[in-house]
Design an enzyme around this catalytic site. Structure first.
Site, PDB file in Angstrom:
ATOM      1  N   CYS A  59       0.848  -1.184   0.000  1.00  0.00           N
ATOM      2  CA  CYS A  59       0.000   0.000   0.000  1.00  0.00           C
ATOM      3  C   CYS A  59       0.885   1.236   0.000  1.00  0.00           C
ATOM      4  O   CYS A  59       1.833   1.327   0.788  1.00  0.00           O
ATOM      5  CB  CYS A  59      -0.898  -0.012   1.234  1.00  0.00           C
ATOM      6  SG  CYS A  59      -1.951   1.442   1.364  1.00  0.00           S
ATOM      7  N   HIS A 118      -9.211  -3.375  -2.406  1.00  0.00           N
ATOM      8  CA  HIS A 118      -8.239  -2.689  -1.543  1.00  0.00           C
ATOM      9  C   HIS A 118      -8.545  -1.190  -1.496  1.00  0.00           C
ATOM     10  O   HIS A 118      -8.578  -0.588  -0.419  1.00  0.00           O
ATOM     11  CB  HIS A 118      -6.829  -2.939  -2.104  1.00  0.00           C
ATOM     12  CG  HIS A 118      -5.744  -2.157  -1.442  1.00  0.00           C
ATOM     13  ND1 HIS A 118      -4.826  -2.747  -0.603  1.00  0.00           N
ATOM     14  CD2 HIS A 118      -5.398  -0.838  -1.496  1.00  0.00           C
ATOM     15  CE1 HIS A 118      -3.972  -1.821  -0.168  1.00  0.00           C
ATOM     16  NE2 HIS A 118      -4.303  -0.659  -0.700  1.00  0.00           N
ATOM     17  N   GLU A 119      -8.784  -0.587  -2.667  1.00  0.00           N
ATOM     18  CA  GLU A 119      -9.036   0.862  -2.706  1.00  0.00           C
ATOM     19  C   GLU A 119     -10.380   1.220  -2.074  1.00  0.00           C
ATOM     20  O   GLU A 119     -10.500   2.241  -1.395  1.00  0.00           O
ATOM     21  CB  GLU A 119      -8.936   1.388  -4.142  1.00  0.00           C
ATOM     22  CG  GLU A 119      -7.604   1.142  -4.829  1.00  0.00           C
ATOM     23  CD  GLU A 119      -6.366   1.558  -4.047  1.00  0.00           C
ATOM     24  OE1 GLU A 119      -6.459   2.420  -3.152  1.00  0.00           O
ATOM     25  OE2 GLU A 119      -5.281   1.009  -4.337  1.00  0.00           O
ATOM     26  N   HIS A 163     -10.027   1.561   1.548  1.00  0.00           N
ATOM     27  CA  HIS A 163      -9.544   2.891   1.951  1.00  0.00           C
ATOM     28  C   HIS A 163     -10.699   3.876   2.108  1.00  0.00           C
ATOM     29  O   HIS A 163     -10.705   4.688   3.029  1.00  0.00           O
ATOM     30  CB  HIS A 163      -8.543   3.453   0.938  1.00  0.00           C
ATOM     31  CG  HIS A 163      -7.153   2.979   1.139  1.00  0.00           C
ATOM     32  ND1 HIS A 163      -6.410   3.274   2.256  1.00  0.00           N
ATOM     33  CD2 HIS A 163      -6.352   2.213   0.356  1.00  0.00           C
ATOM     34  CE1 HIS A 163      -5.217   2.721   2.153  1.00  0.00           C
ATOM     35  NE2 HIS A 163      -5.149   2.061   1.006  1.00  0.00           N
TER      36      HIS A 163
END
Length: 159
Positions: free
Chosen positions: A104, A144-145, A148
């Site tokens: 990351c 994953h994004e 966030h």
């Protein structure tokens, strides 16, 4: 919000990485989609900066630049163009997960790798797309994004 954009990926444990991003309004999205070419919208500047910061990587969320808006960019390989998703959400995930090393840009500038289990396939929708079926690395990157955007980092998911 965008005026306070960081020129680089903010680093853990910056508390902004724990913020939950807010969806863009219809007016904000309209400025992205059509501004008549007369001016560059702040959202377009944000997306351009995200692409600069993630140039050698696979994805980035607006929250990683300190902007709590639901925008991500993602791609499956560094040779591909970035996919831009606005107000994305995962609508379906494969039940079977697979652990793989993940890095990351906001954790040790991408140098640290941790094992994270994610489904290898998922379906996503955003403001412009009803359903996009994703697989492989692109599916992992998009999940994953989106994490966030929900204030979750790989350190929260590591095995």
């Amino acid at each position: 919000l965008i005026e306070k954009m960081s020129p680089t990926a903010i680093q853990y444990p910056d508390p902004r990485l724990k913020e939950v991003a807010r969806p863009l309004s219809g007016l904000e999205i309209a400025a992205v989609n059509d501004n008549g070419g007369k001016f560059e919208s702040p959202i377009k500047r944000l997306i351009a900066q995200m692409q600069v910061v993630a140039a050698g990587d696979l994805g980035l969320a607006a929250t990683q630049l300190g902007v709590p808006l639901r925008i991500i960019i993602a791609r499956g390989t560094v040779r591909e163009q970035f996919m831009v998703l606005i107000n994305p959400e995962v609508t379906d995930r494969l039940k079977v997960t697979k652990a793989a090393p993940e890095g990351c840009l906001s954790v040790d500038n991408g140098k640290t790798r941790v094992m994270v289990s994610r489904p290898g396939k998922c379906a996503v929708r955003d403001f412009f797309h009803e359903n996009i079926n994703l697989g492989g690395m692109l599916a992992r990157v998009v999940q994953h994004e989106i994490d966030h955007l929900d204030g979750i980092t790989i350190l929260d998911r590591k095995e």
